[in-house]
Motif scaffolding. Sequence first.
Motif: not given
Length: 413
Positions: A18-22, A131-155
Amino acid sequence: MLGRPEFDGRPHGFLYKHRSGGERRGILFTDGDVWRDQRRFVLKTLKEFGFGKMAMEDIILNDAVSLTSIIESLAKLGPITNLHNLTSIAVLNSLWTLVAGSRFDLDEENPKLKEILSILNDLIRNSNVSGGILNYLPLLRYIIPNVTGFTVLNQRLTRMSQFFRSEIARHKQTRTQGEFRDFIDVYLAEMEQSSSNISCFDEEQIINVVKDLFSAGVETTNNTIGFIITYLAVRQDVQEKVHEEIDRVLGKEVLPCITYKNRLPYLNATIAEVLRLANVGPTSIPHRAMTDAILLGYEIKKNYTLLANLRSVHMDEKHWGDPKEFRPERFINDRGEYVEDPWLISFGLGRRKCLGETLARKSLFLFTACLLQKFQFTLSPEHSNPILDGIDGFTIAPPDICVNAIKRKCLLG
């Protein structure tokens, strides 16, 4: 493990792509042919532009001298709180000269650069090597993107990519065919020659290669310089010995250079002891088993992730005796010479050891020598007892401190 090619892989985890565009791109988190081709090209090209040569030393020294001038000006206003930010730009400059053919003026405000360095710092402080929790449960980025930090990470990742994309675009507009100003120019020419569909030289690759060089080039070296200043501010007795040696060998006016390195054993020992004790990179970047293998009697399956605990080597009581003590003398022999210890492996081992070790070692020596030739660093009262374990993240950062930079008068110069 570090010396065996079957463990030279990198994990396939979600965040590494994800860090390099998929796709896994760049140097740090790739393996196989892509990694070999990119690494070989990077080393060859940077060497042609002076990487590891005398020209590189002059560039580093110029930035170190500029940094001392800025610190001198700031010190007149009182204790310095943003030393980490100042040194990061100075450390970055030498590498950025080779990569992008431009330099950042330490005296001038550069909001865009400050923003990118701030984003880089946030990314590293808010991540870890697993890699943190998203590395092992990437599905969480759809369910709790703010809590997992995915929103801020993307920005943050988007803003970083925009910065490097604009640098590539600037090079495309200003380059002259057949003339090469820097690494980016050479890479763009290689892209034109390797235009086939199977080539790993394309625009997304160069963005991520440059991003990897930028990130790795500033983070660990800058953190180590921060730890050196912190440890010496705490241990005035050690700082006094370094001052005495610099005064005796260099005096007040002679600028440090690599030719003086062997004549400054205690300075080398102090840098080595900080590398050992601070453990800016306490583990290796994750490795992946490329095939089933046996390691120390353990069965390692293909695609298992392995981490080398470098800190355990640096803190091994059987080897060091008193590993928790800050004692540079452990690197000095009976004749007063600096002696390298093979148990100090801050830059890793094997084929995946740090690409920029030569540049990092030169930068650490020249910056430290310049700073300690000119200043005595002391802690201000509000930071009189810093936590030397540092600040956690993908790497370990020095504690936030406030220091006094007292201009020295060389007694022997």
